[in-house]
Design a protein around this motif. Structure first.
Motif, PDB file in Angstrom:
ATOM      1  N   ALA A  66       0.812  -1.223   0.000  1.00 27.29           N
ATOM      2  CA  ALA A  66       0.000   0.000   0.000  1.00 27.29           C
ATOM      3  C   ALA A  66       0.843   1.270   0.000  1.00 27.29           C
ATOM      4  O   ALA A  66       0.420   2.284  -0.556  1.00 27.29           O
ATOM      5  N   ASN A  67       2.028   1.218   0.616  1.00 26.79           N
ATOM      6  CA  ASN A  67       2.839   2.448   0.607  1.00 26.79           C
ATOM      7  C   ASN A  67       3.741   2.550  -0.626  1.00 26.79           C
ATOM      8  O   ASN A  67       4.570   3.462  -0.717  1.00 26.79           O
ATOM      9  N   LEU A  68       3.560   1.623  -1.552  1.00 29.04           N
ATOM     10  CA  LEU A  68       4.172   1.695  -2.891  1.00 29.04           C
ATOM     11  C   LEU A  68       5.699   1.676  -2.875  1.00 29.04           C
ATOM     12  O   LEU A  68       6.338   2.172  -3.806  1.00 29.04           O
ATOM     13  N   ASP A  69       6.280   1.087  -1.821  1.00 25.29           N
ATOM     14  CA  ASP A  69       7.744   0.991  -1.755  1.00 25.29           C
ATOM     15  C   ASP A  69       8.316   0.293  -2.985  1.00 25.29           C
ATOM     16  O   ASP A  69       9.421   0.581  -3.424  1.00 25.29           O
ATOM     17  N   GLY A 109     -11.367 -14.139 -10.987  1.00 28.26           N
ATOM     18  CA  GLY A 109     -12.278 -13.364 -10.135  1.00 28.26           C
ATOM     19  C   GLY A 109     -11.856 -13.219  -8.690  1.00 28.26           C
ATOM     20  O   GLY A 109     -12.668 -12.913  -7.825  1.00 28.26           O
ATOM     21  N   THR A 110     -10.569 -13.409  -8.422  1.00 30.98           N
ATOM     22  CA  THR A 110     -10.122 -13.347  -7.020  1.00 30.98           C
ATOM     23  C   THR A 110      -9.436 -12.021  -6.675  1.00 30.98           C
ATOM     24  O   THR A 110      -8.751 -11.917  -5.664  1.00 30.98           O
ATOM     25  N   GLY A 111      -9.592 -11.020  -7.534  1.00 22.08           N
ATOM     26  CA  GLY A 111      -9.151  -9.677  -7.158  1.00 22.08           C
ATOM     27  C   GLY A 111      -7.796  -9.240  -7.688  1.00 22.08           C
ATOM     28  O   GLY A 111      -7.267  -8.213  -7.244  1.00 22.08           O
ATOM     29  N   GLN A 112      -7.247  -9.978  -8.652  1.00 21.64           N
ATOM     30  CA  GLN A 112      -5.927  -9.569  -9.179  1.00 21.64           C
ATOM     31  C   GLN A 112      -6.003  -8.216  -9.884  1.00 21.64           C
ATOM     32  O   GLN A 112      -5.172  -7.325  -9.645  1.00 21.64           O
ATOM     33  N   THR A 113      -7.004  -8.081 -10.756  1.00 21.41           N
ATOM     34  CA  THR A 113      -7.161  -6.809 -11.465  1.00 21.41           C
ATOM     35  C   THR A 113      -7.547  -5.694 -10.491  1.00 21.41           C
ATOM     36  O   THR A 113      -7.039  -4.570 -10.581  1.00 21.41           O
ATOM     37  N   HIS A 114      -8.409  -6.030  -9.533  1.00 23.23           N
ATOM     38  CA  HIS A 114      -8.797  -5.038  -8.517  1.00 23.23           C
ATOM     39  C   HIS A 114      -7.549  -4.495  -7.817  1.00 23.23           C
ATOM     40  O   HIS A 114      -7.376  -3.276  -7.697  1.00 23.23           O
ATOM     41  N   LEU A 115      -6.675  -5.392  -7.375  1.00 16.12           N
ATOM     42  CA  LEU A 115      -5.478  -4.964  -6.650  1.00 16.12           C
ATOM     43  C   LEU A 115      -4.556  -4.125  -7.539  1.00 16.12           C
ATOM     44  O   LEU A 115      -4.028  -3.087  -7.105  1.00 16.12           O
ATOM     45  N   ALA A 116      -4.397  -4.564  -8.795  1.00 18.86           N
ATOM     46  CA  ALA A 116      -3.525  -3.823  -9.714  1.00 18.86           C
ATOM     47  C   ALA A 116      -4.053  -2.399  -9.937  1.00 18.86           C
ATOM     48  O   ALA A 116      -3.287  -1.426  -9.897  1.00 18.86           O
ATOM     49  N   ILE A 117      -5.360  -2.294 -10.142  1.00 17.08           N
ATOM     50  CA  ILE A 117      -5.955  -0.956 -10.350  1.00 17.08           C
ATOM     51  C   ILE A 117      -5.804  -0.123  -9.077  1.00 17.08           C
ATOM     52  O   ILE A 117      -5.420   1.057  -9.130  1.00 17.08           O
ATOM     53  N   LEU A 153      -3.617  -0.277  -6.717  1.00 17.36           N
ATOM     54  CA  LEU A 153      -2.233   0.202  -6.537  1.00 17.36           C
ATOM     55  C   LEU A 153      -1.944   1.347  -7.515  1.00 17.36           C
ATOM     56  O   LEU A 153      -1.263   2.317  -7.159  1.00 17.36           O
ATOM     57  N   GLY A 154      -2.482   1.227  -8.727  1.00 17.64           N
ATOM     58  CA  GLY A 154      -2.315   2.294  -9.719  1.00 17.64           C
ATOM     59  C   GLY A 154      -2.993   3.589  -9.283  1.00 17.64           C
ATOM     60  O   GLY A 154      -2.418   4.672  -9.403  1.00 17.64           O
ATOM     61  N   ILE A 155      -4.194   3.437  -8.742  1.00 16.74           N
ATOM     62  CA  ILE A 155      -4.929   4.622  -8.244  1.00 16.74           C
ATOM     63  C   ILE A 155      -4.153   5.266  -7.095  1.00 16.74           C
ATOM     64  O   ILE A 155      -4.009   6.486  -7.027  1.00 16.74           O
ATOM     65  N   ALA A 209      -0.968   5.150  -6.600  1.00 13.81           N
ATOM     66  CA  ALA A 209       0.212   5.816  -7.180  1.00 13.81           C
ATOM     67  C   ALA A 209      -0.176   7.175  -7.772  1.00 13.81           C
ATOM     68  O   ALA A 209       0.557   8.159  -7.612  1.00 13.81           O
ATOM     69  N   CYS A 210      -1.332   7.232  -8.429  1.00 17.01           N
ATOM     70  CA  CYS A 210      -1.813   8.518  -8.971  1.00 17.01           C
ATOM     71  C   CYS A 210      -2.061   9.500  -7.828  1.00 17.01           C
ATOM     72  O   CYS A 210      -1.710  10.688  -7.930  1.00 17.01           O
ATOM     73  N   MET A 211      -2.671   9.000  -6.742  1.00 20.64           N
ATOM     74  CA  MET A 211      -2.974   9.877  -5.604  1.00 20.64           C
ATOM     75  C   MET A 211      -1.698  10.415  -4.959  1.00 20.64           C
ATOM     76  O   MET A 211      -1.692  11.504  -4.395  1.00 20.64           O
ATOM     77  N   GLU A 212      -0.626   9.629  -5.054  1.00 18.43           N
ATOM     78  CA  GLU A 212       0.666  10.067  -4.521  1.00 18.43           C
ATOM     79  C   GLU A 212       1.402  10.963  -5.519  1.00 18.43           C
ATOM     80  O   GLU A 212       2.541  11.367  -5.284  1.00 18.43           O
ATOM     81  N   GLY A 213       0.769  11.152  -6.654  1.00 17.35           N
ATOM     82  CA  GLY A 213       1.368  12.034  -7.666  1.00 17.35           C
ATOM     83  C   GLY A 213       2.371  11.355  -8.558  1.00 17.35           C
ATOM     84  O   GLY A 213       3.190  12.024  -9.196  1.00 17.35           O
TER      85      GLY A 213
END
Ligand SMILES: Nc1ncnc2c1ncn2[C@@H]1O[C@H](COP(=O)(O)OP(=O)(O)OP(=O)(O)O)[C@@H](O)[C@H]1O
Ligand SMILES: [Mg+2]
Length: 124
Positions: free
Chosen positions: A88-91, A106-114, A116-118, A120-124
């Motif tokens: 979560a802290n994108l280290d 359907g176990t959340g792989q794409t959810h997690l990838a998105i 983390l991407g979101i 990263a965007c929020m962190e600029g």
């Protein structure tokens, strides 16, 4: 150099690229001059950051909007080298590492990838 022409507040804000000030200046309460200007500049900076995050998310073209807050970690088995907080802290971005997510459909792989991407965007 030309003398500065007399302008409206809106005009000066345009020249100085202070897009949020014309909207924010009436909403900010006034106690003293320094507090007022500090709060006004804060509002301008916060609005710029929010706009930047919005643009980054738009530019990334995520197929859906998913967040880490909505992600259920219980079923996920992480390798010993990783923790939920560490992801979560994108280290991994600073370390130039990839994240691989393996699992059944359907176990959340794409959810997690998105998510983390979101983040990263929020962190600029
Ligand atoms: N652990 C989870 N926490 C929260 N939501 C989840 C979780 N797992 C799945 N979901 C939700 O279920 C749906 C399917 O998940 P997702 O698309 O992430 O699956 P996937 O692992 O990428 O599957 P596929 O292998 O088909 O690509 C999504 O709406 C997602 O938000
Ligand atoms: Mg997927």
């Amino acid at each position: 150099m030309k003398p500065v022409s007399k302008e409206t507040l809106k005009g000066y804000c345009k020249t100085l690229k202070l897009a949020h000030v014309p909207r924010a200046y009436l909403e900010i309460s006034y106690t003293d001059r320094e507090q007022y200007l500090t709060d006004l500049f804060y509002a301008e900076i916060a609005a710029r950051q929010a706009k930047k995050v919005k643009n980054l998310i738009k530019k990334a073209g995520f197929p859906a909007f998913k967040t880490l807050e909505d992600f259920q970690w219980q079923p996920v088995i992480l390798p010993q080298t990783t923790t939920t907080a560490g992801l979560a802290n994108l280290d991994f971005i600073d370390r130039h590492e990839n994240v691989l997510a393996l699992g059944a459909v359907g176990t959340g792989q794409t959810h997690l990838a998105i998510a983390l991407g979101i983040r990263a965007c929020m962190e600029g």
